[in-house]
Design an enzyme around this catalytic site. Structure first.
Site, PDB file in Angstrom:
ATOM      1  CG  ASN A  73     -16.938 -63.621 -33.872  1.00 36.96           C
ATOM      2  OD1 ASN A  73     -15.726 -63.431 -33.992  1.00 36.96           O
ATOM      3  ND2 ASN A  73     -17.671 -64.151 -34.832  1.00 36.96           N
ATOM      4  NE  ARG A 104     -15.459 -67.837 -35.565  1.00 35.97           N
ATOM      5  CZ  ARG A 104     -15.296 -67.240 -36.740  1.00 35.97           C
ATOM      6  NH1 ARG A 104     -15.607 -65.994 -36.901  1.00 35.97           N
ATOM      7  NH2 ARG A 104     -14.855 -67.921 -37.760  1.00 35.97           N
ATOM      8  CG  HIS A 130     -16.344 -72.150 -42.084  1.00 37.37           C
ATOM      9  ND1 HIS A 130     -16.168 -72.271 -43.440  1.00 37.37           N
ATOM     10  CD2 HIS A 130     -16.445 -70.842 -41.836  1.00 37.37           C
ATOM     11  CE1 HIS A 130     -16.157 -71.060 -43.984  1.00 37.37           C
ATOM     12  NE2 HIS A 130     -16.310 -70.175 -43.028  1.00 37.37           N
ATOM     13  NE  ARG A 184     -10.488 -66.244 -47.347  1.00 36.87           N
ATOM     14  CZ  ARG A 184     -11.362 -66.562 -46.395  1.00 36.87           C
ATOM     15  NH1 ARG A 184     -12.059 -67.681 -46.473  1.00 36.87           N
ATOM     16  NH2 ARG A 184     -11.529 -65.776 -45.377  1.00 36.87           N
ATOM     17  CG  ASP A 189     -23.922 -60.009 -52.123  1.00 34.07           C
ATOM     18  OD1 ASP A 189     -23.834 -59.587 -50.969  1.00 34.07           O
ATOM     19  OD2 ASP A 189     -24.949 -60.589 -52.565  1.00 34.07           O
ATOM     20  NE  ARG A 200     -27.783 -60.888 -50.592  1.00 31.86           N
ATOM     21  CZ  ARG A 200     -27.653 -60.491 -49.336  1.00 31.86           C
ATOM     22  NH1 ARG A 200     -28.709 -60.340 -48.594  1.00 31.86           N
ATOM     23  NH2 ARG A 200     -26.471 -60.227 -48.816  1.00 31.86           N
ATOM     24  N   GLY A 218     -24.865 -68.150 -45.521  1.00 33.30           N
ATOM     25  CA  GLY A 218     -25.756 -67.221 -46.241  1.00 33.30           C
ATOM     26  C   GLY A 218     -26.224 -67.746 -47.590  1.00 33.30           C
ATOM     27  N   GLY A 276     -25.848 -71.080 -48.718  1.00 35.65           N
ATOM     28  CA  GLY A 276     -26.439 -72.415 -48.530  1.00 35.65           C
ATOM     29  C   GLY A 276     -27.860 -72.354 -47.980  1.00 35.65           C
ATOM     30  CD  GLU A 277     -28.140 -70.255 -42.972  1.00 36.12           C
ATOM     31  OE1 GLU A 277     -28.828 -69.245 -42.722  1.00 36.12           O
ATOM     32  OE2 GLU A 277     -27.110 -70.548 -42.334  1.00 36.12           O
ATOM     33  CG  ASN A 278     -30.733 -67.020 -47.381  1.00 42.03           C
ATOM     34  OD1 ASN A 278     -31.853 -66.996 -46.886  1.00 42.03           O
ATOM     35  ND2 ASN A 278     -29.636 -66.745 -46.688  1.00 42.03           N
ATOM     36  CD  GLU A 309     -20.130 -70.046 -37.362  1.00 41.43           C
ATOM     37  OE1 GLU A 309     -20.784 -69.154 -37.950  1.00 41.43           O
ATOM     38  OE2 GLU A 309     -18.932 -70.251 -37.585  1.00 41.43           O
TER      39      GLU A 309
HETATM   40  P1  ADP Z   1     -20.239 -64.606 -43.784  1.00 45.27           P
HETATM   41  O1  ADP Z   1     -19.422 -65.730 -44.289  1.00 45.27           O
HETATM   42  O2  ADP Z   1     -19.561 -63.269 -43.905  1.00 45.27           O
HETATM   43  O3  ADP Z   1     -20.883 -64.856 -42.440  1.00 45.27           O
HETATM   44  P2  ADP Z   1     -22.877 -65.099 -44.865  1.00 45.27           P
HETATM   45  O4  ADP Z   1     -22.932 -66.459 -44.309  1.00 45.27           O
HETATM   46  O5  ADP Z   1     -23.831 -64.085 -44.368  1.00 45.27           O
HETATM   47  O6  ADP Z   1     -21.420 -64.473 -44.837  1.00 45.27           O
HETATM   48  O7  ADP Z   1     -23.081 -65.244 -46.454  1.00 45.27           O
HETATM   49  C1  ADP Z   1     -22.996 -64.155 -47.315  1.00 45.27           C
HETATM   50  C2  ADP Z   1     -23.354 -64.631 -48.704  1.00 45.27           C
HETATM   51  O8  ADP Z   1     -24.711 -65.140 -48.689  1.00 45.27           O
HETATM   52  C3  ADP Z   1     -23.312 -63.521 -49.738  1.00 45.27           C
HETATM   53  O9  ADP Z   1     -22.698 -63.989 -50.936  1.00 45.27           O
HETATM   54  C4  ADP Z   1     -24.778 -63.255 -50.003  1.00 45.27           C
HETATM   55  O10 ADP Z   1     -25.026 -62.763 -51.278  1.00 45.27           O
HETATM   56  C5  ADP Z   1     -25.363 -64.645 -49.837  1.00 45.27           C
HETATM   57  N1  ADP Z   1     -26.826 -64.600 -49.687  1.00 45.27           N
HETATM   58  C6  ADP Z   1     -27.542 -64.088 -48.667  1.00 45.27           C
HETATM   59  N2  ADP Z   1     -28.874 -64.151 -48.951  1.00 45.27           N
HETATM   60  C7  ADP Z   1     -28.983 -64.693 -50.184  1.00 45.27           C
HETATM   61  C8  ADP Z   1     -30.073 -65.023 -51.048  1.00 45.27           C
HETATM   62  N3  ADP Z   1     -31.337 -64.793 -50.696  1.00 45.27           N
HETATM   63  N4  ADP Z   1     -29.798 -65.581 -52.237  1.00 45.27           N
HETATM   64  C9  ADP Z   1     -28.521 -65.828 -52.618  1.00 45.27           C
HETATM   65  N5  ADP Z   1     -27.453 -65.545 -51.865  1.00 45.27           N
HETATM   66  C10 ADP Z   1     -27.675 -64.981 -50.663  1.00 45.27           C
END
Ligand code: ADP
Length: 396
Positions: free
Chosen positions: A7, A90, A179, A240, A281, A283, A329, A331-333, A383
């Site tokens: 990538n 990619r 995506h 964005r 971000d 987090r 990031g 959606g998963e966390n 991916e």
């Molecule tokens: P990219 O689109 O650059 O691949 P990612 O899929 O890694 O980015 O997503 C980054 C986002 O995920 C950031 O906003 C980050 O703060 C958020 N993120 C990662 N871990 C957590 C968490 N534990 N809680 C909330 N948001 C998180």
């Protein structure tokens, strides 16, 4: 067969080596800051990390560093370059032409060049990576996997904008979506988790990372997606804006903004960063909002509200929905974001189990209640594995 997934960005090359068909990751890493004073390699293998600072002037040198690392006695995972059977790349934009992954030949390269105007920040770099890889591995098949390919099944009624039709005829202005590899991967995983065939699932997939998009998947195929002609359209993202009234741009032009500054404003200074004024971000924003920062809270609220609206709209598009999937990031966390998006969605049959939601961190999980008509899944995207899979199928 070993498949190398590449990538390439403007100053970086991410890589991952897989043993196929079992999709076992052997090593991965990234060469960053290419053409800068000091470049960096981070290489992960067998649970270990190898990091070095060095000088990498071109992408071709970057590829050479990656290949040398993969065969190195100390940190390598293969004996010889000849163990690599194929390379998967990619590529962001495949226009209307590429409906799936393809083996790269001169014609494919010419098409990727042709679509560079549609993705000026990505396609030229993707191409540089392909050429560097061809130079270093001239005798093996190289495969291109396009972010847009999954969305080529979107019907005309959803991909056309209500602009003068000749803009489509002259410039191919339409919704392309992005995506795609991620949306396809998680939709197929959701089908597996529900014991369904991959073409027997209706899902709304939410890829929420720095860039965010929501896709409506009917019978395993993309039928609408929130990103459009470029990745700017759709839901709120890290920097964005997502959807807004385009007349704001004309108004700002009157106020003295030029095209370049408006581009930067919409792509780099808006979204979570623009609203909060502090960070893109999630987090950071969650932490600040918990401490009472109202602008951080507002940014999260607007982010969740927009995604909720898309889920409602795509529920109408799909008629029946089997699953809503969260990936990327955020959606998963983010327990918070998933909870807030799913709150009061019962009208669309979506009912979140709060306890399951809290336990689901970066792993596959069903976070819906037993009564929920629609399954809600957290599915970490992969991916690279999807690209490795396509590459193996085409080159095998
Ligand atoms: P990219 O689109 O650059 O691949 P990612 O899929 O890694 O980015 O997503 C980054 C986002 O995920 C950031 O906003 C980050 O703060 C958020 N993120 C990662 N871990 C957590 C968490 N534990 N809680 C909330 N948001 C998180």
């Amino acid at each position: 067969m070993k498949v190398l997934v590449i990538n390439t960005g403007s100053s970086s090359i991410k890589y991952q080596l897989y043993e196929m068909p079992e999709s076992r990751g052997l090593a991965k890493g990234v060469v960053e800051r290419i053409a800068e004073e000091v470049s960096k390699l981070a290489h992960y293998f067998a649970g270990k990390t190898h990091a070095v600072e060095t000088k990498v002037q071109t992408h071709e040198e970057g590829m050479e560093l990656i290949l040398n690392t993969l065969v190195s006695k100390e940190v390598g995972v293969i004996e010889d370059i000849s163990a690599i059977g194929a390379v998967g790349h990619r590529v962001v934009h495949g226009g209307e032409e590429f409906t799936g992954s393809v083996v790269i030949d001169d014609e494919v390269i010419a098409s990727i060049e042709k679509f560079a105007g549609l993705a000026p920040l990505h396609n030229p770099h993707n191409l540089t990576g392909i050429k560097a890889s061809q130079a270093k591995l001239p005798n093996i098949k190289q495969v291109a996997c396009f972010d847009t390919a999954f969305h080529t099944t979107i019907p005309e009624v959803a991909y056309m904008y209500a602009l003068p039709y000749d803009l489509y005829e002259k410039y191919r202005i339409r919704r392309y979506g992005f995506h795609g590899t991620s949306h396809r991967y998680v939709a197929r995983r959701a089908a597996v988790l529900m014991g369904k065939d991959k073409y027997d699932i209706n899902a709304i997939t939410c890829h929420l990372g720095n860039g965010c998009s929501v896709t409506a998947v009917r019978q395993g195929k993309s039928v609408d997606t929130s990103m459009g002609f470029t990745p700017l359209e759709g839901v709120v993202m890290g920097t964005r804006s997502g959807d807004f009234d385009p007349a704001i741009l004309f108004y700002l032009t009157d106020k003295g903004y030029d095209v370049k500054s408006l581009n930067a404003l919409c792509n780099n200074k808006s979204g979570l960063l623009g609203i909060s004024g502090i960070s893109n971000d999630m987090r950071n924003l969650e932490e600040l909002a918990r401490k009472g920062n109202t602008r951080a809270k507002l940014a999260i609220d607007i982010f969740c509200y927009h995604i909720k609206k898309y889920i409602g709209a795509y529920s109408a598009v799909l008629d029946t929905t089997d699953a809503v999937v969260f990936t990327g990031g955020i959606g998963e966390n983010s327990v918070w974001v998933r909870e807030q998006i799913c709150a009061d969605l019962t009208q669309t049959g979506v009912e979140l189990d709060s306890t399951a939601n809290e336990a689901a961190l970066a792993k596959e999980a069903d976070i819906s209640t037993a009564e929920s008509k629609v399954r809600i899944f957290v599915i970490p995207t992969d991916e690279e594995a999807a690209i490795a899979h396509d590459t193996y199928e085409l080159a095998g």
